[in-house]
Design a protein around this motif. Sequence first.
Motif, PDB file in Angstrom:
ATOM      1  N   MET A  96       0.830  -1.207   0.000  1.00 14.41           N
ATOM      2  CA  MET A  96       0.000   0.000   0.000  1.00 14.41           C
ATOM      3  C   MET A  96       0.864   1.256   0.000  1.00 14.41           C
ATOM      4  SD  MET A  96      -3.274  -0.692   2.404  1.00 14.41           S
ATOM      5  CE  MET A  96      -3.168  -2.285   3.175  1.00 14.41           C
ATOM      6  N   ALA A  97       1.935   1.258   0.773  1.00 16.83           N
ATOM      7  CA  ALA A  97       2.832   2.410   0.800  1.00 16.83           C
ATOM      8  C   ALA A  97       3.530   2.590  -0.550  1.00 16.83           C
ATOM      9  CB  ALA A  97       3.857   2.250   1.914  1.00 16.83           C
ATOM     10  N   ILE A  98       3.968   1.493  -1.143  1.00 18.00           N
ATOM     11  CA  ILE A  98       4.609   1.568  -2.465  1.00 18.00           C
ATOM     12  C   ILE A  98       3.633   2.078  -3.508  1.00 18.00           C
ATOM     13  CG2 ILE A  98       5.605   0.173  -4.326  1.00 18.00           C
ATOM     14  CD1 ILE A  98       6.835  -1.602  -2.098  1.00 18.00           C
ATOM     15  N   SER A  99       2.397   1.596  -3.470  1.00 17.97           N
ATOM     16  CA  SER A  99       1.411   2.043  -4.455  1.00 17.97           C
ATOM     17  C   SER A  99       1.090   3.523  -4.285  1.00 17.97           C
ATOM     18  CB  SER A  99       0.144   1.196  -4.383  1.00 17.97           C
ATOM     19  OG  SER A  99      -0.527   1.406  -3.170  1.00 17.97           O
ATOM     20  N   MET A 100       1.095   4.009  -3.041  1.00 17.27           N
ATOM     21  CA  MET A 100       0.874   5.436  -2.811  1.00 17.27           C
ATOM     22  C   MET A 100       1.975   6.253  -3.476  1.00 17.27           C
ATOM     23  SD  MET A 100       0.453   7.402   0.828  1.00 17.27           S
ATOM     24  CE  MET A 100       2.086   6.911   1.349  1.00 17.27           C
ATOM     25  N   GLY A 101       3.223   5.819  -3.314  1.00 12.21           N
ATOM     26  CA  GLY A 101       4.332   6.522  -3.945  1.00 12.21           C
ATOM     27  C   GLY A 101       4.288   6.455  -5.463  1.00 12.21           C
ATOM     28  N   LEU A 102       3.927   5.305  -6.005  1.00 14.71           N
ATOM     29  CA  LEU A 102       3.855   5.170  -7.470  1.00 14.71           C
ATOM     30  C   LEU A 102       2.728   6.020  -8.057  1.00 14.71           C
ATOM     31  CD1 LEU A 102       4.503   1.346  -7.960  1.00 14.71           C
ATOM     32  CD2 LEU A 102       6.046   3.246  -8.460  1.00 14.71           C
ATOM     33  N   ILE A 103       1.609   6.097  -7.382  1.00 14.88           N
ATOM     34  CA  ILE A 103       0.515   6.947  -7.865  1.00 14.88           C
ATOM     35  C   ILE A 103       0.933   8.409  -7.829  1.00 14.88           C
ATOM     36  CG2 ILE A 103      -1.799   7.802  -7.283  1.00 14.88           C
ATOM     37  CD1 ILE A 103      -1.857   5.211  -8.794  1.00 14.88           C
ATOM     38  N   TYR A 104       1.610   8.812  -6.755  1.00 14.53           N
ATOM     39  CA  TYR A 104       2.103  10.192  -6.674  1.00 14.53           C
ATOM     40  C   TYR A 104       3.046  10.489  -7.842  1.00 14.53           C
ATOM     41  CZ  TYR A 104       4.575  14.330  -5.118  1.00 14.53           C
ATOM     42  OH  TYR A 104       5.133  15.577  -5.073  1.00 14.53           O
ATOM     43  N   LEU A 105       3.979   9.567  -8.102  1.00 13.66           N
ATOM     44  CA  LEU A 105       4.905   9.766  -9.219  1.00 13.66           C
ATOM     45  C   LEU A 105       4.170   9.853 -10.549  1.00 13.66           C
ATOM     46  CD1 LEU A 105       7.884   7.382  -8.383  1.00 13.66           C
ATOM     47  CD2 LEU A 105       7.931   9.870  -8.490  1.00 13.66           C
ATOM     48  N   SER A 106       3.226   8.953 -10.761  1.00 13.95           N
ATOM     49  CA  SER A 106       2.556   8.919 -12.062  1.00 13.95           C
ATOM     50  C   SER A 106       1.660  10.132 -12.283  1.00 13.95           C
ATOM     51  CB  SER A 106       1.749   7.634 -12.214  1.00 13.95           C
ATOM     52  OG  SER A 106       0.607   7.666 -11.394  1.00 13.95           O
ATOM     53  N   ARG A 107       1.148  10.721 -11.233  1.00 14.48           N
ATOM     54  CA  ARG A 107       0.243  11.862 -11.416  1.00 14.48           C
ATOM     55  C   ARG A 107       0.949  13.209 -11.414  1.00 14.48           C
ATOM     56  NH1 ARG A 107      -5.287  10.512  -8.069  1.00 14.48           N
ATOM     57  NH2 ARG A 107      -5.787   8.632  -9.235  1.00 14.48           N
ATOM     58  N   HIS A 108       2.047  13.338 -10.660  1.00 10.70           N
ATOM     59  CA  HIS A 108       2.624  14.665 -10.466  1.00 10.70           C
ATOM     60  C   HIS A 108       4.044  14.830 -10.983  1.00 10.70           C
ATOM     61  CE1 HIS A 108      -0.791  15.841  -8.036  1.00 10.70           C
ATOM     62  NE2 HIS A 108      -0.643  14.728  -7.333  1.00 10.70           N
TER      63      HIS A 108
ATOM     64  N   ALA B 173       1.120   3.633 -12.899  1.00 10.37           N
ATOM     65  CA  ALA B 173      -0.233   3.567 -12.346  1.00 10.37           C
ATOM     66  C   ALA B 173      -0.767   2.140 -12.370  1.00 10.37           C
ATOM     67  CB  ALA B 173      -1.164   4.497 -13.119  1.00 10.37           C
ATOM     68  N   LEU B 174      -0.479   1.393 -13.409  1.00 16.31           N
ATOM     69  CA  LEU B 174      -0.936   0.010 -13.505  1.00 16.31           C
ATOM     70  C   LEU B 174      -0.313  -0.850 -12.402  1.00 16.31           C
ATOM     71  CD1 LEU B 174      -2.622  -1.917 -15.299  1.00 16.31           C
ATOM     72  CD2 LEU B 174      -0.486  -2.463 -16.470  1.00 16.31           C
ATOM     73  N   ILE B 175       0.979  -0.691 -12.181  1.00 16.63           N
ATOM     74  CA  ILE B 175       1.642  -1.432 -11.111  1.00 16.63           C
ATOM     75  C   ILE B 175       1.082  -1.028  -9.759  1.00 16.63           C
ATOM     76  CG2 ILE B 175       3.860  -1.754  -9.933  1.00 16.63           C
ATOM     77  CD1 ILE B 175       5.184  -1.466 -12.711  1.00 16.63           C
ATOM     78  N   ALA B 176       0.859   0.261  -9.562  1.00 20.09           N
ATOM     79  CA  ALA B 176       0.339   0.752  -8.288  1.00 20.09           C
ATOM     80  C   ALA B 176      -1.046   0.190  -8.004  1.00 20.09           C
ATOM     81  CB  ALA B 176       0.300   2.278  -8.288  1.00 20.09           C
ATOM     82  N   TYR B 177      -1.919   0.211  -8.980  1.00 17.14           N
ATOM     83  CA  TYR B 177      -3.268  -0.302  -8.753  1.00 17.14           C
ATOM     84  C   TYR B 177      -3.278  -1.817  -8.572  1.00 17.14           C
ATOM     85  CZ  TYR B 177      -5.285   4.267  -9.513  1.00 17.14           C
ATOM     86  OH  TYR B 177      -5.621   5.593  -9.395  1.00 17.14           O
ATOM     87  N   ALA B 178      -2.384  -2.518  -9.247  1.00 14.27           N
ATOM     88  CA  ALA B 178      -2.289  -3.971  -9.039  1.00 14.27           C
ATOM     89  C   ALA B 178      -1.837  -4.279  -7.613  1.00 14.27           C
ATOM     90  CB  ALA B 178      -1.320  -4.578 -10.051  1.00 14.27           C
TER      91      ALA B 178
END
Length: 68
Positions: A17-29, A41-46
């Motif tokens: 969950m922590a890794i996915s939070m960081g990956l979503i932040y990277l992919s969006r901003h 984003a795909l890796i984060a949501y998976a």
Amino acid sequence: MSALDKMWLSFYAMGFMAISMGLIYLSRHKLSNRLLKFIFALIAYALLIFSFFAMVYIVFSGPTGVSR
């Protein structure tokens, strides 16, 4: 599944969950490349979906201790 295995699974789920939070932040901003945004984003949501199902399993499988 033993109580120790459930503990490790919950730690993995929280880490994912922590890794996915960081990956979503990277992919969006932070990323501007659309392909990289999609992959991150795909890796984060998976990871987030795996974490969700792991936590649901842990919560609904009940306690493992034996009362005497």
